[in-house]
Motif scaffolding. Structure first.
Motif, PDB file in Angstrom:
ATOM      1  N   ALA A  94      -5.762  -4.750  -3.929  1.00  0.00           N
ATOM      2  CA  ALA A  94      -4.713  -5.351  -4.758  1.00  0.00           C
ATOM      3  C   ALA A  94      -5.351  -6.272  -5.795  1.00  0.00           C
ATOM      4  CB  ALA A  94      -3.724  -6.133  -3.890  1.00  0.00           C
ATOM      5  N   HIS A  95      -4.620  -6.497  -6.876  1.00  0.00           N
ATOM      6  CA  HIS A  95      -5.122  -7.382  -7.937  1.00  0.00           C
ATOM      7  C   HIS A  95      -3.984  -8.250  -8.471  1.00  0.00           C
ATOM      8  CE1 HIS A  95      -7.170  -8.909 -11.436  1.00  0.00           C
ATOM      9  NE2 HIS A  95      -6.284  -8.339 -12.242  1.00  0.00           N
ATOM     10  N   ARG A  96      -4.256  -9.531  -8.570  1.00  0.00           N
ATOM     11  CA  ARG A  96      -3.302 -10.474  -9.143  1.00  0.00           C
ATOM     12  C   ARG A  96      -3.583 -10.576 -10.648  1.00  0.00           C
ATOM     13  NH1 ARG A  96      -0.265 -15.138  -7.635  1.00  0.00           N
ATOM     14  NH2 ARG A  96      -0.052 -16.586  -9.395  1.00  0.00           N
ATOM     15  N   LYS A  97      -2.586 -10.289 -11.451  1.00  0.00           N
ATOM     16  CA  LYS A  97      -2.758 -10.332 -12.895  1.00  0.00           C
ATOM     17  C   LYS A  97      -2.968 -11.771 -13.372  1.00  0.00           C
ATOM     18  CE  LYS A  97      -0.041  -6.190 -13.944  1.00  0.00           C
ATOM     19  NZ  LYS A  97       1.116  -5.638 -14.692  1.00  0.00           N
ATOM     20  N   ALA A  98      -3.886 -11.921 -14.314  1.00  0.00           N
ATOM     21  CA  ALA A  98      -4.142 -13.239 -14.889  1.00  0.00           C
ATOM     22  C   ALA A  98      -2.952 -13.659 -15.749  1.00  0.00           C
ATOM     23  CB  ALA A  98      -5.412 -13.207 -15.730  1.00  0.00           C
ATOM     24  N   GLU A 248     -12.694 -12.176  -3.810  1.00  0.00           N
ATOM     25  CA  GLU A 248     -12.295 -11.544  -2.544  1.00  0.00           C
ATOM     26  C   GLU A 248     -11.577 -10.217  -2.783  1.00  0.00           C
ATOM     27  OE1 GLU A 248     -13.477 -12.435   0.055  1.00  0.00           O
ATOM     28  OE2 GLU A 248     -13.865 -14.592   0.027  1.00  0.00           O
ATOM     29  N   GLU A 249     -10.911 -10.085  -3.916  1.00  0.00           N
ATOM     30  CA  GLU A 249     -10.315  -8.792  -4.264  1.00  0.00           C
ATOM     31  C   GLU A 249     -11.401  -7.721  -4.341  1.00  0.00           C
ATOM     32  OE1 GLU A 249      -6.616 -10.438  -7.100  1.00  0.00           O
ATOM     33  OE2 GLU A 249      -8.189  -9.144  -7.926  1.00  0.00           O
ATOM     34  N   GLU A 250     -12.535  -8.091  -4.937  1.00  0.00           N
ATOM     35  CA  GLU A 250     -13.643  -7.151  -5.049  1.00  0.00           C
ATOM     36  C   GLU A 250     -14.261  -6.856  -3.687  1.00  0.00           C
ATOM     37  OE1 GLU A 250     -14.502  -5.623  -7.908  1.00  0.00           O
ATOM     38  OE2 GLU A 250     -12.772  -6.631  -8.774  1.00  0.00           O
ATOM     39  N   ALA A 251     -14.289  -7.876  -2.817  1.00  0.00           N
ATOM     40  CA  ALA A 251     -14.828  -7.667  -1.469  1.00  0.00           C
ATOM     41  C   ALA A 251     -13.966  -6.673  -0.696  1.00  0.00           C
ATOM     42  CB  ALA A 251     -14.899  -8.998  -0.724  1.00  0.00           C
ATOM     43  N   VAL A 252     -12.645  -6.800  -0.834  1.00  0.00           N
ATOM     44  CA  VAL A 252     -11.739  -5.863  -0.163  1.00  0.00           C
ATOM     45  C   VAL A 252     -11.968  -4.449  -0.684  1.00  0.00           C
ATOM     46  CG1 VAL A 252      -9.320  -5.197   0.157  1.00  0.00           C
ATOM     47  CG2 VAL A 252      -9.980  -7.597   0.329  1.00  0.00           C
ATOM     48  N   MET A 253     -12.184  -4.328  -1.998  1.00  0.00           N
ATOM     49  CA  MET A 253     -12.450  -3.013  -2.577  1.00  0.00           C
ATOM     50  C   MET A 253     -13.762  -2.435  -2.032  1.00  0.00           C
ATOM     51  SD  MET A 253     -12.784  -1.891  -6.602  1.00  0.00           S
ATOM     52  CE  MET A 253     -11.065  -2.286  -6.943  1.00  0.00           C
ATOM     53  N   THR A 254     -14.780  -3.274  -1.914  1.00  0.00           N
ATOM     54  CA  THR A 254     -16.075  -2.821  -1.404  1.00  0.00           C
ATOM     55  C   THR A 254     -15.961  -2.307   0.024  1.00  0.00           C
ATOM     56  OG1 THR A 254     -17.355  -4.319  -2.826  1.00  0.00           O
ATOM     57  CG2 THR A 254     -18.409  -3.564  -0.788  1.00  0.00           C
ATOM     58  N   GLU A 303     -11.548 -10.665   4.631  1.00  0.00           N
ATOM     59  CA  GLU A 303     -11.679 -10.821   3.180  1.00  0.00           C
ATOM     60  C   GLU A 303     -10.300 -10.771   2.508  1.00  0.00           C
ATOM     61  OE1 GLU A 303     -14.342 -11.841   2.344  1.00  0.00           O
ATOM     62  OE2 GLU A 303     -16.020 -10.841   3.329  1.00  0.00           O
ATOM     63  N   ALA A 304      -9.430  -9.923   3.019  1.00  0.00           N
ATOM     64  CA  ALA A 304      -8.077  -9.852   2.480  1.00  0.00           C
ATOM     65  C   ALA A 304      -7.340 -11.172   2.707  1.00  0.00           C
ATOM     66  CB  ALA A 304      -7.306  -8.699   3.118  1.00  0.00           C
ATOM     67  N   LYS A 305      -7.595 -11.788   3.865  1.00  0.00           N
ATOM     68  CA  LYS A 305      -6.971 -13.083   4.150  1.00  0.00           C
ATOM     69  C   LYS A 305      -7.510 -14.151   3.218  1.00  0.00           C
ATOM     70  CE  LYS A 305      -4.085 -15.624   6.191  1.00  0.00           C
ATOM     71  NZ  LYS A 305      -2.647 -15.324   6.089  1.00  0.00           N
ATOM     72  N   HIS A 306      -8.804 -14.142   2.959  1.00  0.00           N
ATOM     73  CA  HIS A 306      -9.381 -15.101   2.014  1.00  0.00           C
ATOM     74  C   HIS A 306      -8.820 -14.884   0.617  1.00  0.00           C
ATOM     75  CE1 HIS A 306     -13.142 -15.141   4.830  1.00  0.00           C
ATOM     76  NE2 HIS A 306     -12.107 -15.779   5.354  1.00  0.00           N
ATOM     77  N   ARG A 307      -8.596 -13.642   0.268  1.00  0.00           N
ATOM     78  CA  ARG A 307      -7.980 -13.316  -1.027  1.00  0.00           C
ATOM     79  C   ARG A 307      -6.617 -13.975  -1.138  1.00  0.00           C
ATOM     80  NH1 ARG A 307      -6.581  -7.073  -1.542  1.00  0.00           N
ATOM     81  NH2 ARG A 307      -5.242  -7.696   0.205  1.00  0.00           N
ATOM     82  N   GLU A 308      -5.804 -13.824  -0.099  1.00  0.00           N
ATOM     83  CA  GLU A 308      -4.467 -14.421  -0.089  1.00  0.00           C
ATOM     84  C   GLU A 308      -4.522 -15.946  -0.111  1.00  0.00           C
ATOM     85  OE1 GLU A 308      -1.379 -15.618   3.265  1.00  0.00           O
ATOM     86  OE2 GLU A 308      -1.904 -13.490   3.372  1.00  0.00           O
ATOM     87  N   VAL A 309      -5.385 -16.521   0.733  1.00  0.00           N
ATOM     88  CA  VAL A 309      -5.467 -17.975   0.853  1.00  0.00           C
ATOM     89  C   VAL A 309      -5.870 -18.616  -0.466  1.00  0.00           C
ATOM     90  CG1 VAL A 309      -6.764 -19.874   1.911  1.00  0.00           C
ATOM     91  CG2 VAL A 309      -5.905 -18.009   3.334  1.00  0.00           C
ATOM     92  N   HIS A 344       1.085 -11.045   5.727  1.00  0.00           N
ATOM     93  CA  HIS A 344       0.065 -10.947   4.687  1.00  0.00           C
ATOM     94  C   HIS A 344       0.678 -10.693   3.308  1.00  0.00           C
ATOM     95  CE1 HIS A 344      -3.762 -10.225   2.826  1.00  0.00           C
ATOM     96  NE2 HIS A 344      -3.406  -9.013   2.445  1.00  0.00           N
ATOM     97  N   LYS A 345       0.200 -11.457   2.317  1.00  0.00           N
ATOM     98  CA  LYS A 345       0.640 -11.292   0.929  1.00  0.00           C
ATOM     99  C   LYS A 345      -0.606 -11.222   0.060  1.00  0.00           C
ATOM    100  CE  LYS A 345       4.374 -12.646  -2.068  1.00  0.00           C
ATOM    101  NZ  LYS A 345       5.600 -13.468  -2.177  1.00  0.00           N
ATOM    102  N   ALA A 346      -0.940 -10.035  -0.392  1.00  0.00           N
ATOM    103  CA  ALA A 346      -2.235  -9.763  -1.012  1.00  0.00           C
ATOM    104  C   ALA A 346      -2.543 -10.636  -2.220  1.00  0.00           C
ATOM    105  CB  ALA A 346      -2.319  -8.288  -1.393  1.00  0.00           C
ATOM    106  N   THR A 347      -1.558 -10.879  -3.065  1.00  0.00           N
ATOM    107  CA  THR A 347      -1.803 -11.633  -4.303  1.00  0.00           C
ATOM    108  C   THR A 347      -1.476 -13.111  -4.163  1.00  0.00           C
ATOM    109  OG1 THR A 347       0.408 -11.028  -5.118  1.00  0.00           O
ATOM    110  CG2 THR A 347      -1.431  -9.608  -5.758  1.00  0.00           C
TER     111      THR A 347
END
Length: 355
Positions: A94-98, A248-254, A303-309, A344-347
């Motif tokens: 997932a990606h949060r738009k700037a 962390e978004e990139e880590a989830v993708m990796t 990593e997904a949790k860190h992305r959300e946090v 969980h809320k990805a963005t």
């Protein structure tokens, strides 16, 4: 650990025996001794380090038990929350738009850091595969990653990922002391994140041992990244948390990509490998779900949790708002920020949602 390294005289030719003796004495060719990750051919019962740059004769246990008569073991500082298999499998890229200038700055810096990481670790990937719009089996051969290349990336990634939480926690701790005020729960969450990232690193170190060149690269990268993030957090904590959210978004993708490669049969060593004991204990991995794939599944969920946090913390008032991940809510049945991935809320949670 039961290892069978017995070599019989009848099983080897004179040429082969000479080559083995040269290898053990450090006289191997440049290709065999290069500072990367080399598959160990020993027949060892799991868990074991599958890759190493050290000569076999010098290998030793990375984390030996403490040599103390009265202390049996040391427990984890933060007990890891329990994830269900369904929750971990549901994690998506997932990606949060700037939306603000701060977001655009954070995203631009993240892309620069990502480019550097890819260059150092030799990482290539097909974005369509990671996003789930293309079959991993149809990915171009130029973007394929071997187990050795993945381990190089994992270890380098985790040595960097453990820095932001520690820096943020340290600065908030000092800020609380100077102002003589409470921090509203932010310090613990930041430090817990850095601890979790370090556990990822320790897990991978049970599988692979980096050589001197990579250790040197990690030393330089950590020095530069620590000081840069330190200054950045002093200037704008909001931008720093948004940057980590994008990272962390990139880590989830990796990790999504490596899971897809395992399922596609491209990484047979990972598919057959058992998770290290340190991972089994830390994540309380159930019986029958203790493979390397399962361990990577847990790591991706973290990593997904860190992305959300971090996206959530980036939405809050940095000086006055309480940390929702350390708070107790009036209605616990209503979806809200929690330490596990139940809601969980990805963005990330918006401020009005979180508080």
């Amino acid at each position: 650990m039961n290892c069978n390294r017995t070599i019989t005289a009848t099983a080897l030719s004179k040429q082969s025996a000479t080559h083995i003796l040269k290898t053990l004495n450090g006289q191997a060719t440049t290709t065999a001794a290069r500072p990367a990750f080399i598959l160990l051919q020993s027949r060892c019962s799991p868990p074991q380090r599958q890759f190493s740059t050290s000569r076999p004769a010098l290998m030793k246990e990375l984390f030996p038990p403490p040599d103390t008569p009265n202390i049996k073991t040391t427990e984890a500082a933060w007990q890891h929350p329990i994830y269900s298999y369904e929750q971990m499998e549901s994690i998506k890229v997932a990606h949060r738009k700037a939306r603000t200038v701060s977001d655009h700055v954070a995203l631009s810096i993240m892309r620069t850091v990502r480019f550097g990481m890819d260059l150092v670790t030799g990482y290539k990937h097909d974005k369509a595969v990671a996003n789930g719009t293309k079959d991993p089996k149809e990915a171009k051969s130029t973007s394929s990653m071997t187990e050795r290349k993945w381990m190089i990336r994992f270890i380098f990634l985790e040595t960097v990922a453990g820095v932001p939480g520690m820096v943020a926690g340290m600065l908030r701790h000092l800020h609380s002391l100077r102002r003589m005020k409470r921090d509203n729960g932010w310090i613990e969450t930041c430090l817990e994140e850095s601890y979790n990232e370090r556990m990822h690193l320790l897990t991978f170190l049970q599988v692979a041992q980096p050589g001197w060149f990579m250790r040197l690269v990690v030393l330089g990268a950590q020095g530069v990244f620590f000081n840069t993030f330190f200054i950045s957090y002093l200037i704008s904590p909001r931008t720093a948390h948004r940057f980590v959210g994008y990272l962390e978004e990139e880590a989830v993708m990796t990790y999504t990509r490596v899971l897809q490669d395992i399922d596609a049969g491209k990484l047979p060593k990972f598919a057959q490998m058992q998770a290290p004991e340190i991972a089994v204990k830390y994540w309380n991995m159930p019986e029958g779900q203790r493979t390397m794939r399962d361990a990577i599944l847990y790591i991706r969920a973290d990593e997904a949790k860190h992305r959300e946090v971090n996206h959530t913390l980036g939405n809050l008032d940095q000086k006055n708002d309480p940390n929702p991940y350390a708070a107790k809510f009036e209605d616990e049945s209503r979806p809200h920020p929690v330490k596990d991935i139940k809601y969980h809320k990805a963005t990330g949670w918006e401020r009005e949602e979180a508080l």
